[in-house]
Motif scaffolding. Structure first.
Motif, PDB file in Angstrom:
ATOM      1  N   ARG A 140      -6.352  -2.370  -4.965  1.00 56.53           N
ATOM      2  CA  ARG A 140      -7.140  -1.886  -6.102  1.00 56.53           C
ATOM      3  C   ARG A 140      -6.465  -2.268  -7.422  1.00 56.53           C
ATOM      4  NH1 ARG A 140     -11.836  -0.617  -3.638  1.00 56.53           N
ATOM      5  NH2 ARG A 140     -11.623   1.033  -2.087  1.00 56.53           N
ATOM      6  N   GLU A 144       0.819  -1.204   0.000  1.00 60.53           N
ATOM      7  CA  GLU A 144       0.000   0.000   0.000  1.00 60.53           C
ATOM      8  C   GLU A 144       0.857   1.260   0.000  1.00 60.53           C
ATOM      9  OE1 GLU A 144      -3.437   1.778  -0.697  1.00 60.53           O
ATOM     10  OE2 GLU A 144      -3.218  -0.400  -0.494  1.00 60.53           O
ATOM     11  N   ARG A 161       1.880   1.738  -3.585  1.00 61.62           N
ATOM     12  CA  ARG A 161       0.744   2.222  -4.371  1.00 61.62           C
ATOM     13  C   ARG A 161       0.505   3.719  -4.143  1.00 61.62           C
ATOM     14  NH1 ARG A 161      -3.314  -1.528  -6.022  1.00 61.62           N
ATOM     15  NH2 ARG A 161      -2.588  -3.687  -5.909  1.00 61.62           N
ATOM     16  N   ALA A 162       0.818   4.181  -2.954  1.00 66.94           N
ATOM     17  CA  ALA A 162       0.582   5.591  -2.628  1.00 66.94           C
ATOM     18  C   ALA A 162       1.737   6.492  -3.040  1.00 66.94           C
ATOM     19  CB  ALA A 162       0.324   5.730  -1.134  1.00 66.94           C
ATOM     20  N   GLU A 178      -3.622   1.342  -7.950  1.00 76.40           N
ATOM     21  CA  GLU A 178      -4.100   2.537  -7.270  1.00 76.40           C
ATOM     22  C   GLU A 178      -4.092   2.330  -5.752  1.00 76.40           C
ATOM     23  OE1 GLU A 178      -4.888   5.465  -8.738  1.00 76.40           O
ATOM     24  OE2 GLU A 178      -4.129   4.490 -10.548  1.00 76.40           O
ATOM     25  N   PRO A 179      -3.910   3.406  -4.977  1.00 74.69           N
ATOM     26  CA  PRO A 179      -4.006   3.268  -3.523  1.00 74.69           C
ATOM     27  C   PRO A 179      -5.419   2.895  -3.101  1.00 74.69           C
ATOM     28  CG  PRO A 179      -3.849   5.584  -4.143  1.00 74.69           C
ATOM     29  CD  PRO A 179      -3.595   4.785  -5.385  1.00 74.69           C
ATOM     30  N   TRP A 180      -5.538   2.272  -1.940  1.00 73.32           N
ATOM     31  CA  TRP A 180      -6.843   1.803  -1.467  1.00 73.32           C
ATOM     32  C   TRP A 180      -7.816   2.965  -1.286  1.00 73.32           C
ATOM     33  CZ3 TRP A 180      -8.831  -2.830  -1.556  1.00 73.32           C
ATOM     34  CH2 TRP A 180     -10.010  -3.086  -0.836  1.00 73.32           C
ATOM     35  N   GLY A 228      -4.971  -1.784 -11.090  1.00 76.04           N
ATOM     36  CA  GLY A 228      -4.199  -0.700 -11.688  1.00 76.04           C
ATOM     37  C   GLY A 228      -3.172  -0.087 -10.765  1.00 76.04           C
ATOM     38  N   ALA A 243      -8.129   6.982  -2.193  1.00 75.03           N
ATOM     39  CA  ALA A 243      -7.548   8.122  -2.905  1.00 75.03           C
ATOM     40  C   ALA A 243      -7.778   9.385  -2.075  1.00 75.03           C
ATOM     41  CB  ALA A 243      -8.187   8.266  -4.278  1.00 75.03           C
TER      42      ALA A 243
END
Length: 558
Positions: A204, A14, A17-18, A208-210, A206, A212
């Protein structure tokens, strides 16, 4: 997969992702789950991992990485006193607005207070210094619901570090209590193309962060001041982005770590006490901390003081309690005779200053000439990190502001600890070479910062220039440096150590040599690696040399 391994991998996934690109790790037993997760992420090319053996140095390395990259950087440590050693870096990050993530492994709560080894009450250890503090639950069964909570907590941690909805960016503390087993089972430990591993719900699609979370957007109304008044602008660390067009020619006195410094007057700090240059109003940008003359000016009740702390939600600076309004710097239109008077005084003072630095008047203050020549020598695209105490002040007093150079300094708390590690982190995150200017005591406060992380770690292009006057030179310039305190000065303020700094540096893998006087030796360059240049100096003449310079500049202006 056991819960500790799964939680650690989800945490790292995570973070990536962020947008986290770098992480700092100290070895330990209890933090084995995130250590192995970070190692796996590095193997997959997801994150740059920096391993250090000392937690205090690691905290400042993460601070420097975040300073130069603008991104949050986690520092992961084991339990017990390892956590407490992050406190200096956390405090600096808190006051400088740096998004530092303290991720601290812990024993499960039921072991706190039982006499279990390496176990302290870690939750809330950093008190009000962090923007957010909390812990993940002791990981148990790996379920969809648990993984959702883990990811959602990471989003909340990162939002707090960015200052979203809660003021300025800054450090956060996430405590991670783990139960055994602390390492993955054999099949889960094997390298693979997936960070999470089988049985762990993915995030998520793609990448993406859990959750946004948009970056904070803040704006302040223009300051309610008279733009045509005799206005002086004073800039310190932080504050709004530099926009010299707003000054309208108004004189600017900026500290080197301010983004406004390239647009500042050369000799501004030497002119602040001139009666003919006294402003009717002052605008403070960010947080100035260096000069007593600035403090005296801001305390003058006859001067209207306004503050622009910048768009990041930082508190405005107002030590004497004189700020009349807080807002954004409007476009100024000061009188022509006012801007001309400051420009003329600056040219005169700068010429007198350079003459004095070159003719021997300032020989008792060698740091001033060193600072001037060092700033000149830096290549365009370089980065300069300044130690606290005299080095940052020497640059402010003697160097000519210039473009093409990023200048950084730990001015949040203005301590001398962790400076080498901060510079190393900033160098690793900067696309270009870095030079660090500091004193011998500041260097010794971060000896483990010289050690680095060993042969597996990337070496920064970092040149450390150390003014070695064997002790605390700045105290000569303060009240305790007066002749009436000479009987005790060396014992309790000067504190000479006699350490062989070249031998120390070489023992930790640095190329080290005494300065020959060639300005080119004062700058780093691409591929220069880790270099230390020692500039030997005496400090006994500091007080008299500074007084002589003040007289010289005053005489030229008269």
């Amino acid at each position: 997969m056991n819960g500790s391994t799964a939680q650690a991998r989800v945490l790292v996934d995570e973070l990536v992702r962020a947008g986290v690109t770098d992480a700092v790790l100290c070895p330990g037993s209890r933090n084995a789950p995130p250590a192995l997760a970070l190692a796996r992420a590095e193997e997959l090319g997801l994150v740059g991992l920096h391993v250090r053996t000392d937690e205090r140095a690691a905290g400042f390395l993460a601070l420097g990485l975040s300073l130069a990259s603008g991104r949050p950087v986690p520092v992961v440590v084991t339990s017990g006193t390892a956590v407490a050693n992050l406190h200096p870096a956390v405090l600096e990050a808190a006051h400088a607005g740096v998004p530092l993530l303290a991720l601290t492994a812990d024993r499960p709560p039921e072991l706190v207070g039982t006499g279990a080894s390496q176990t302290i009450a870690q939750s809330g250890l950093f008190g009000p210094a962090v923007r957010w503090s909390g812990s993940l639950a002791v990981p148990g069964a790996v379920t969809d619901a648990e993984v959702r909570r883990w990811r959602a907590t990471v989003a909340r941690v990162l939002a707090a570090a960015a200052g979203t909805g809660s003021g300025a960016p800054g450090p956060v503390h996430l405590d991670l209590p783990y139960t055994e087993p602390l390492v993955p089972e054999t099949e889960d430990a094997a390298p693979g193309s997936d960070l999470l591993g089988p049985g762990v719900p993915p995030g998520r699609d793609g990448g993406e962060p859990w959750t946004a979370v948009p970056p904070p957007v803040r704006s302040l109304p223009p300051l309610p001041l008279d733009p045509a008044a005799r206005t002086l602008v004073i800039a310190g660390s932080g504050g709004p982005a530099a926009d010299p067009a707003r000054l309208g020619g108004a004189p600017l006195v900026a500290e080197p770590s301010s983004g406004w410094w390239p647009h500042a007057l050369r000799s501004g700090p030497w002119l602040l006490d001139r009666p003919e240059l006294r402003p009717s109003q002052v605008v403070v940008l960010g947080r100035p901390t260096l000069h007593r003359a600035v403090a005296a000016l801001l305390a003058d009740p006859a001067v209207a003081v306004h503050a622009d702390p910048g768009p990041h939600g930082a508190p405005w600076t107002d030590v004497p309690g004189t700020v009349r309004a807080v807002g954004s710097l409007p476009h100024l239109t000061p009188p022509d005779d006012w801007t001309w008077a400051w420009s003329a005084a600056d040219r005169t003072a700068a010429k007198a200053l350079d003459t004095a630095l070159d003719d021997g008047t300032a020989d008792g203050a060698p740091g001033l000439r060193l600072a001037r020549d060092l700033v000149r020598a830096q290549p365009d695209g370089g980065q300069l990190v300044l130690g606290s105490s005299n080095p940052v002040r020497d640059v402010a007093l003697a160097a000519a502001p210039r473009d093409g150079l990023v200048v950084r300094a730990n001015r949040g708390v203005a301590g001398i600890d962790g400076t080498v590690s901060t510079a190393a982190g900033a160098a690793l995150a900067h696309d270009g070479p870095t030079t660090l200017l500091l004193g011998d005591l500041t260097l010794l406060h971060d000896t483990t910062g010289l050690v680095g992380g060993g042969p597996a770690e990337p070496d920064p292009d970092l040149t450390v220039v150390v003014l070695d006057d064997d002790g605390g030179g700045i105290f000569h310039l303060l009240e305790q440096g007066g002749p009436e305190h000479a009987h005790a000065f060396e014992r309790v303020f000067g504190t000479p150590t006699g350490v062989d700094l070249l031998g120390l540096a070489r023992a930790t893998g640095w190329a080290a040599a005494d300065w020959t006087g060639d300005p080119a030796e004062l700058a780093a360059w691409p591929g220069s690696g880790r270099r230390l240049v020692r500039v030997a100096a005496a400090r006994s003449g500091l007080r008299d040399a500074h007084a002589a310079l003040r007289r010289t500049v005053a005489a030229a202006l008269a």
